[in-house]
Design a protein around this motif. Sequence first.
Motif, mmCIF file in Angstrom:
data_model
loop_
_atom_site.group_PDB
_atom_site.id
_atom_site.type_symbol
_atom_site.label_atom_id
_atom_site.label_comp_id
_atom_site.label_asym_id
_atom_site.label_seq_id
_atom_site.Cartn_x
_atom_site.Cartn_y
_atom_site.Cartn_z
ATOM 1 N N ARG A 52 31.285 43.364 43.957
ATOM 2 C CA ARG A 52 32.939 43.311 43.311
ATOM 3 C C ARG A 52 33.124 44.534 42.571
ATOM 4 N N GLU A 58 37.233 51.092 44.173
ATOM 5 C CA GLU A 58 38.101 51.486 45.156
ATOM 6 C C GLU A 58 39.444 51.264 45.111
ATOM 7 N N ARG A 59 39.966 50.354 44.147
ATOM 8 C CA ARG A 59 41.275 49.932 44.109
ATOM 9 C C ARG A 59 41.955 50.847 42.956
ATOM 10 N N ALA A 60 41.276 51.092 42.010
ATOM 11 C CA ALA A 60 41.460 52.015 40.959
ATOM 12 C C ALA A 60 42.421 53.147 41.102
ATOM 13 N N THR A 61 43.099 53.452 40.159
ATOM 14 C CA THR A 61 43.861 54.742 40.246
ATOM 15 C C THR A 61 42.935 55.943 39.887
ATOM 16 N N ASP A 110 34.582 47.170 44.825
ATOM 17 C CA ASP A 110 35.881 46.781 45.071
ATOM 18 C C ASP A 110 36.849 47.155 44.012
ATOM 19 N N ARG A 111 36.578 47.135 43.019
ATOM 20 C CA ARG A 111 37.360 47.397 41.937
ATOM 21 C C ARG A 111 37.708 49.028 41.665
ATOM 22 N N MET A 113 43.652 49.544 34.167
ATOM 23 C CA MET A 113 42.967 48.470 34.679
ATOM 24 C C MET A 113 42.117 47.850 33.623
#
Length: 151
Positions: A15, A21-24, A18-19, A1
């Motif tokens: 925000r 929570e989307r991270a690997t 949000d990032r 990322m």
Amino acid sequence: MADIPKVQSLDDVLRWLDRLERATRVRSTNAWTMRAVLDHLAQSIEMSLDGFPAPKSALFQSTAGSAAFAFFKWRGRMSHGLTEPIPGAPQLVQLEDWLPGAARLRAVVTRFQAHTGALQPHFAYGALSRADFALAHAFHVANHQDEIEVA
């Protein structure tokens, strides 16, 4: 990322979450787990609404504390010991599952943004305006971003 920009506002905190929570992969690089870091950040905002359990003296707040915040504001960022708990705060839970900490931080940011009543004096900085408290919280999160790896 890609590198995540430093938080500069409470909207940026949302925000950023949000990032995360989307991270690997997300991890803390210091002695605290991600859960503890996120809970610590949430505690700070909660206490600005509900009260800090162990404030410094009024003299400290009106001298060294207010000077420290004025310096951070002038510099545009804060720096503090990243494993120093808030004085008197409940002990942080050192669990690996960080998502509940993210949910807690998201909820209290939303609560702070919706809050229209009085705010409690910061344990070190003393009384802050709503705008200055929002800035202090954003600075606090941004400082802790230094210890978080996101992939």
